[in-house]
Design an enzyme around this catalytic site. Structure first.
Site, mmCIF file in Angstrom:
data_model
loop_
_atom_site.group_PDB
_atom_site.id
_atom_site.type_symbol
_atom_site.label_atom_id
_atom_site.label_comp_id
_atom_site.label_asym_id
_atom_site.label_seq_id
_atom_site.Cartn_x
_atom_site.Cartn_y
_atom_site.Cartn_z
ATOM 1 N N LYS A 1 -10.314 -10.892 -9.026
ATOM 2 C CA LYS A 1 -9.436 -9.755 -8.704
ATOM 3 C C LYS A 1 -10.007 -8.440 -9.272
ATOM 4 C CE LYS A 1 -5.787 -7.245 -7.827
ATOM 5 N NZ LYS A 1 -5.601 -6.640 -6.496
ATOM 6 N N LYS B 1 -5.836 1.107 -14.725
ATOM 7 C CA LYS B 1 -5.869 -0.116 -15.540
ATOM 8 C C LYS B 1 -6.842 -1.131 -14.959
ATOM 9 C CE LYS B 1 -3.313 -3.116 -14.147
ATOM 10 N NZ LYS B 1 -2.740 -4.314 -13.536
#
Ligand code: NAD
Length: 298
Positions: free
Chosen positions: A170, A238
């Site tokens: 991811k 992030k």
């Protein structure tokens, strides 16, 4: 199956809805009580804490902002691990640090819980129509046990390796996406300022070597005047930060990822953390002095 779901935001809400629609019993929790309303309308039960969700569930799923929230929800006094029964499972679907989910798996496994990571890609529209891509980190047995449940959320469910490998995949995916996002936003501004119609630019590049998901979906949405993709700038920052950290941990001499991280961090810290990522395209276009119809405005 008795399923718990914690974190009912942009992604968690439609994902949990699809779990419920697939016929599972569902208990839910979020810091924002009102986030549960659409799920309660579908028959989900509100639980007062992550611990209470876990006590009512054979498996708990979470979709939380990032590593600090996941650790708090799992390890807190009223956390998931305080409520799970032996043999039950926890699956984190947030975009998280591989090191953090591996640490949680070690703690959970020692107490008899199965722990998997299953972050997703595809955004809010694909979360709604249950066509997300899911990157799963798990043992073979864990994957076999939960693949049917995860298939209620995503139409492409990949077993990437042991726990943590879901998030490795991811983070690589999102670093590639946001490197492209920044490049595509700059490309749109350059093309429009230099006199090419922006829609024509995007359409032509759809059949060119510069094409991407960003060019196919995000830029056309921007040109239609849509204000958001359902993804906050703070979360994008992030994600790229975690990818750059992973590169450092692995000893990969990444150069482009850190530049994109810097640009996103700068935008976030200028007060745009809560803004949708689409705001970056607006910002670049505006600072370029060009309007989206391609006319030079300065
Ligand atoms: P969001 O901010 O919309 O939702 C997060 C939810 O978690 C909120 O409802 C918030 O109230 C809740 N929350 C925060 N801390 C909590 C806590 N301690 N206990 C209980 N609930 C808590 O974020 P999102 O866009 O839904 O993203 C969720 C995750 O999915 C993130 O890790 C993100 O990176 C990832 N993701 C997002 C997208 C997207 O397009 N939005 C796509 C793929 C992956």
């Amino acid at each position: 199956m008795k399923v718990g779901f914690i974190g009912l935001g942009n992604m968690g809400n439609p994902m949990a809805s699809n779990v419920r629609r697939a016929g599972h019993d569902l208990s839910v929790y979020d810091l924002r009580r009102q986030a549960a309303s659409p799920l309660e309308d579908l028959g989900a039960a509100w639980a007062d804490s992550p611990r209470a969700v876990a006590a009512a569930s054979e498996v708990v799923l979470s979709s939380l902002p990032g590593p600090p929230e996941v650790e708090a929800v799992v390890l807190g006094d009223d956390g998931v691990f305080a409520g799970l029964a032996e043999g039950a499972a926890y699956i984190d679907m947030s975009t998280n640090s591989p090191a953090v989910i591996r640490k949680l798996a070690e703690v959970g496994n020692a107490r008899g819980f199965q722990v998997l990571d299953a972050p997703v890609t595809g955004g809010v529209p694909r979360a709604r129509d249950a066509s997300l891509t899911v990157f799963v980190g798990a043992t073979q047995d864990e994957f076999a046990r939960f693949q049917p449940l995860l298939s209620a959320i995503g139409s492409n469910v990949f077993h990437m390796g042991e726990v943590g490998c879901g998030n490795v995949t991811k983070l690589v995916n999102n670093m590639m996406a946001f490197v492209n996002f920044m490049g595509a936003a700059e490309g749109l501004a350059i093309g429009a300022k230099a006199g090419v119609d922006p829609q024509l630019l995007v359409d032509a590049i759809k059949t060119g070597s510069g094409n991407s998901t960003i060019n196919e979906f995000a830029l056309p949405a921007f040109l239609r005047g849509e204000t958001g993709l359902g993804f906050a700038t703070a979360l994008a920052t992030k994600d790229v930060h975690l990818a750059v950290e992973l590169a450092k941990e692995c000893g990969v001499p990444a150069e482009v990822g850190p530049l994109v991280e810097q640009a996103l961090t700068h935008f976030r810290d200028a007060g745009h953390g809560g803004d949708d990522i689409m705001a970056i395209v607006h910002d670049i276009v505006q600072r370029s002095g060009v309007d989206v119809s391609g006319k030079k405005s300065s």
